[in-house]
Design an enzyme around this catalytic site. Structure first.
Site, mmCIF file in Angstrom:
data_model
loop_
_atom_site.group_PDB
_atom_site.id
_atom_site.type_symbol
_atom_site.label_atom_id
_atom_site.label_comp_id
_atom_site.label_asym_id
_atom_site.label_seq_id
_atom_site.Cartn_x
_atom_site.Cartn_y
_atom_site.Cartn_z
ATOM 1 N N ASP A 7 0.813 -1.147 -0.135
ATOM 2 C CA ASP A 7 0.105 -0.125 -0.202
ATOM 3 C C ASP A 7 0.667 1.009 -0.161
ATOM 4 O O ASP A 7 2.114 1.099 0.284
ATOM 5 C CB ASP A 7 -1.035 -0.117 1.299
ATOM 6 C CG ASP A 7 -1.911 1.169 1.437
ATOM 7 O OD1 ASP A 7 -2.517 1.619 0.358
ATOM 8 O OD2 ASP A 7 -1.892 1.860 2.497
ATOM 9 N N ASP A 9 -0.164 5.102 0.687
ATOM 10 C CA ASP A 9 -0.467 6.105 1.788
ATOM 11 C C ASP A 9 -0.479 5.522 3.104
ATOM 12 O O ASP A 9 -1.381 4.818 3.481
ATOM 13 C CB ASP A 9 -1.721 6.914 1.237
ATOM 14 C CG ASP A 9 -1.500 7.622 0.057
ATOM 15 O OD1 ASP A 9 -0.583 8.121 -0.448
ATOM 16 O OD2 ASP A 9 -2.692 7.337 -1.011
ATOM 17 N N ASP A 183 -1.400 -0.086 6.186
ATOM 18 C CA ASP A 183 -1.601 0.703 7.395
ATOM 19 C C ASP A 183 -3.019 0.699 7.945
ATOM 20 O O ASP A 183 -3.431 0.907 8.815
ATOM 21 C CB ASP A 183 -1.034 2.222 7.561
ATOM 22 C CG ASP A 183 -1.878 3.037 6.702
ATOM 23 O OD1 ASP A 183 -2.725 4.065 6.902
ATOM 24 O OD2 ASP A 183 -2.106 2.634 5.413
#
Length: 222
Positions: A7, A9, A183
Protein backbone atom coordinates in the site's frame (compact mmCIF):
# COMPACT_ATOMS: atom_id res chain seq x y z
CA UNK A 1 9.58 -16.59 -6.41
CA UNK A 2 7.89 -14.31 -3.88
CA UNK A 3 5.44 -11.45 -4.38
CA UNK A 4 5.60 -8.23 -2.35
CA UNK A 5 2.68 -5.81 -2.44
CA UNK A 6 2.80 -2.38 -0.83
CA UNK A 7 0.00 0.00 0.00
CA UNK A 8 1.23 3.56 -0.45
CA UNK A 9 -0.39 6.25 1.70
CA UNK A 10 0.35 5.79 5.37
CA UNK A 11 2.40 2.70 4.54
CA UNK A 12 5.36 3.75 2.40
CA UNK A 13 4.58 7.43 2.88
CA UNK A 14 3.87 8.96 6.30
CA UNK A 15 1.16 11.12 4.73
CA UNK A 16 -1.64 10.68 2.21
CA UNK A 17 -0.69 11.67 -1.34
CA UNK A 18 -4.30 12.03 -2.51
CA UNK A 19 -5.24 14.42 0.29
CA UNK A 20 -1.92 16.25 -0.08
CA UNK A 21 -2.47 16.76 -3.80
CA UNK A 22 -5.78 18.43 -2.95
CA UNK A 23 -3.97 20.72 -0.54
CA UNK A 24 -1.46 21.47 -3.28
CA UNK A 25 -4.28 22.48 -5.61
CA UNK A 26 -5.27 25.09 -3.01
CA UNK A 27 -1.67 26.32 -2.78
CA UNK A 28 -1.53 26.72 -6.55
CA UNK A 29 -4.78 28.66 -6.56
CA UNK A 30 -6.45 26.00 -8.72
CA UNK A 31 -9.02 25.23 -6.03
CA UNK A 32 -11.30 27.41 -3.95
CA UNK A 33 -9.35 27.88 -0.73
CA UNK A 34 -11.17 27.08 2.50
CA UNK A 35 -14.25 25.59 0.84
CA UNK A 36 -12.11 23.11 -1.09
CA UNK A 37 -9.99 22.35 1.95
CA UNK A 38 -13.06 21.60 4.05
CA UNK A 39 -14.43 19.15 1.46
CA UNK A 40 -11.02 17.56 0.99
CA UNK A 41 -10.67 17.09 4.74
CA UNK A 42 -14.18 15.66 4.90
CA UNK A 43 -13.48 13.05 2.26
CA UNK A 44 -10.24 12.10 4.03
CA UNK A 45 -12.09 11.66 7.32
CA UNK A 46 -14.62 9.45 5.55
CA UNK A 47 -11.78 7.34 4.13
CA UNK A 48 -10.25 6.89 7.56
CA UNK A 49 -13.64 5.92 8.96
CA UNK A 50 -14.20 3.37 6.19
CA UNK A 51 -17.21 5.14 4.63
CA UNK A 52 -15.67 6.94 1.64
CA UNK A 53 -17.91 7.55 -1.39
CA UNK A 54 -15.10 6.84 -3.82
CA UNK A 55 -16.77 7.96 -7.09
CA UNK A 56 -17.78 11.27 -5.50
CA UNK A 57 -14.28 11.77 -4.16
CA UNK A 58 -12.57 11.04 -7.49
CA UNK A 59 -14.87 13.49 -9.27
CA UNK A 60 -14.09 16.13 -6.64
CA UNK A 61 -10.34 15.47 -6.44
CA UNK A 62 -9.73 15.63 -10.18
CA UNK A 63 -11.97 18.65 -10.81
CA UNK A 64 -9.23 21.13 -9.89
CA UNK A 65 -6.83 20.01 -12.60
CA UNK A 66 -8.54 17.85 -15.22
CA UNK A 67 -9.64 20.78 -17.40
CA UNK A 68 -6.12 22.25 -17.45
CA UNK A 69 -3.80 21.67 -20.42
CA UNK A 70 -1.95 18.39 -19.95
CA UNK A 71 1.45 20.06 -19.92
CA UNK A 72 0.30 22.38 -17.14
CA UNK A 73 -1.09 19.52 -15.06
CA UNK A 74 2.11 17.49 -15.51
CA UNK A 75 4.23 20.48 -14.49
CA UNK A 76 2.12 20.86 -11.35
CA UNK A 77 2.57 17.17 -10.57
CA UNK A 78 6.34 17.47 -10.99
CA UNK A 79 6.39 20.39 -8.55
CA UNK A 80 4.18 18.42 -6.13
CA UNK A 81 6.65 15.54 -6.25
CA UNK A 82 9.57 17.83 -5.58
CA UNK A 83 8.04 20.00 -2.87
CA UNK A 84 5.61 17.67 -1.08
CA UNK A 85 6.37 14.01 -1.75
CA UNK A 86 10.17 13.90 -1.94
CA UNK A 87 10.52 15.09 1.69
CA UNK A 88 8.16 12.27 2.75
CA UNK A 89 10.19 9.48 1.14
CA UNK A 90 12.10 8.15 4.12
CA UNK A 91 15.20 5.92 4.03
CA UNK A 92 13.52 3.18 6.07
CA UNK A 93 10.65 2.90 3.57
CA UNK A 94 13.06 2.84 0.65
CA UNK A 95 15.06 0.14 2.44
CA UNK A 96 11.95 -2.02 2.92
CA UNK A 97 11.16 -1.93 -0.79
CA UNK A 98 14.81 -2.41 -1.73
CA UNK A 99 15.02 -5.53 0.48
CA UNK A 100 12.34 -7.20 -1.62
CA UNK A 101 13.68 -5.96 -4.94
CA UNK A 102 17.20 -7.12 -4.10
CA UNK A 103 15.81 -10.55 -3.17
CA UNK A 104 14.37 -10.83 -6.67
CA UNK A 105 10.75 -10.62 -5.53
CA UNK A 106 8.07 -9.35 -7.88
CA UNK A 107 6.95 -6.04 -6.37
CA UNK A 108 3.96 -3.77 -6.90
CA UNK A 109 2.48 -0.70 -5.27
CA UNK A 110 -1.26 -1.27 -4.81
CA UNK A 111 -3.10 1.93 -3.97
CA UNK A 112 -6.59 3.41 -4.08
CA UNK A 113 -5.08 6.76 -5.05
CA UNK A 114 -5.34 7.55 -8.73
CA UNK A 115 -2.67 6.75 -11.28
CA UNK A 116 -1.99 10.40 -12.16
CA UNK A 117 -0.85 11.22 -8.63
CA UNK A 118 0.91 7.95 -7.85
CA UNK A 119 2.82 6.99 -11.02
CA UNK A 120 5.87 9.14 -10.21
CA UNK A 121 5.75 8.10 -6.54
CA UNK A 122 5.99 4.40 -7.36
CA UNK A 123 8.85 5.21 -9.71
CA UNK A 124 10.62 7.11 -6.93
CA UNK A 125 10.55 3.92 -4.85
CA UNK A 126 12.01 1.98 -7.75
CA UNK A 127 8.85 -0.10 -8.23
CA UNK A 128 8.02 -0.83 -11.85
CA UNK A 129 4.50 -2.14 -11.28
CA UNK A 130 1.73 0.17 -10.09
CA UNK A 131 -1.84 -0.94 -9.44
CA UNK A 132 -3.71 2.32 -8.89
CA UNK A 133 -7.16 3.71 -9.46
CA UNK A 134 -7.57 4.25 -13.21
CA UNK A 135 -9.13 7.49 -14.37
CA UNK A 136 -11.71 7.33 -17.15
CA UNK A 137 -11.11 9.54 -20.18
CA UNK A 138 -13.46 10.99 -22.77
CA UNK A 139 -13.23 10.62 -26.55
CA UNK A 140 -10.59 13.35 -26.63
CA UNK A 141 -8.47 11.57 -24.02
CA UNK A 142 -9.27 14.04 -21.24
CA UNK A 143 -9.82 12.87 -17.67
CA UNK A 144 -13.58 12.86 -17.10
CA UNK A 145 -13.79 12.60 -13.32
CA UNK A 146 -15.11 9.03 -13.40
CA UNK A 147 -13.39 5.76 -12.49
CA UNK A 148 -12.25 3.38 -15.21
CA UNK A 149 -13.03 -0.23 -14.32
CA UNK A 150 -12.65 -1.78 -10.89
CA UNK A 151 -11.10 0.64 -8.39
CA UNK A 152 -8.11 -0.65 -6.44
CA UNK A 153 -9.95 -0.06 -3.18
CA UNK A 154 -10.96 -2.53 -0.46
CA UNK A 155 -12.07 -5.80 -2.14
CA UNK A 156 -11.20 -4.27 -5.52
CA UNK A 157 -7.52 -4.60 -4.68
CA UNK A 158 -7.87 -8.39 -4.77
CA UNK A 159 -9.42 -8.33 -8.24
CA UNK A 160 -6.95 -5.80 -9.60
CA UNK A 161 -3.96 -7.79 -8.29
CA UNK A 162 -5.38 -10.98 -9.77
CA UNK A 163 -5.91 -9.32 -13.15
CA UNK A 164 -2.43 -7.78 -13.10
CA UNK A 165 -0.85 -11.15 -12.36
CA UNK A 166 -2.92 -12.81 -15.09
CA UNK A 167 -1.57 -10.25 -17.53
CA UNK A 168 1.91 -11.47 -16.60
CA UNK A 169 0.86 -15.10 -17.05
CA UNK A 170 0.90 -15.67 -13.29
CA UNK A 171 -1.44 -16.36 -10.39
CA UNK A 172 -1.09 -15.86 -6.65
CA UNK A 173 -0.62 -19.60 -6.18
CA UNK A 174 2.55 -19.48 -8.29
CA UNK A 175 4.43 -17.71 -5.50
CA UNK A 176 6.17 -19.35 -2.58
CA UNK A 177 5.12 -16.43 -0.39
CA UNK A 178 2.99 -13.33 -0.86
CA UNK A 179 3.63 -10.29 1.34
CA UNK A 180 1.33 -7.28 1.75
CA UNK A 181 2.18 -4.18 3.75
CA UNK A 182 -0.64 -1.84 4.75
CA UNK A 183 -1.61 0.63 7.45
CA UNK A 184 -5.39 0.56 7.04
CA UNK A 185 -8.41 -1.62 7.78
CA UNK A 186 -9.62 -0.65 4.30
CA UNK A 187 -7.06 -3.20 3.13
CA UNK A 188 -8.29 -6.07 5.31
CA UNK A 189 -9.68 -8.00 2.31
CA UNK A 190 -6.24 -8.25 0.69
CA UNK A 191 -4.38 -8.63 3.99
CA UNK A 192 -6.52 -11.70 4.69
CA UNK A 193 -5.67 -13.17 1.26
CA UNK A 194 -1.88 -13.26 1.56
CA UNK A 195 0.63 -15.50 3.36
CA UNK A 196 2.46 -12.64 5.03
CA UNK A 197 0.23 -9.72 6.07
CA UNK A 198 2.20 -6.94 7.75
CA UNK A 199 0.42 -4.14 9.60
CA UNK A 200 2.67 -1.25 8.69
CA UNK A 201 2.36 1.98 10.70
CA UNK A 202 -1.15 0.71 11.53
CA UNK A 203 -4.00 2.80 12.82
CA UNK A 204 -5.47 1.68 16.13
CA UNK A 205 -8.14 -0.52 14.51
CA UNK A 206 -5.70 -2.43 12.33
CA UNK A 207 -3.20 -2.69 15.17
CA UNK A 208 -5.83 -4.36 17.36
CA UNK A 209 -6.65 -6.85 14.58
CA UNK A 210 -2.96 -7.55 13.96
CA UNK A 211 -2.33 -8.21 17.65
CA UNK A 212 -5.35 -10.51 17.86
CA UNK A 213 -4.30 -12.49 14.79
CA UNK A 214 -0.58 -12.57 15.46
CA UNK A 215 0.33 -10.51 12.41
CA UNK A 216 3.65 -8.69 12.56
CA UNK A 217 3.52 -4.95 13.14
CA UNK A 218 6.09 -2.78 11.42
CA UNK A 219 6.62 0.87 12.27
CA UNK A 220 8.58 2.73 9.63
CA UNK A 221 7.92 6.22 10.93
CA UNK A 222 8.34 7.61 14.42
Amino acid sequence: MELALFDLDGTLLPGDSDHAFGEFMVQLGWADGEAWRARNDGFYADYQAGRLDLPAYVDFATSAWRSRPEAEALAARERFMREVIAPQIRPQALALVRKHLDAGHLCAVVTATNEFVTAPIAAAFGVEHLIALRLARDAQGRVSGAIDGVPSFREGKIERVRDWLAGLGLAQGDFERVHFYSDSTNDLPLLEQVDSPVATNPGSALEAIALARGWPILRLFA
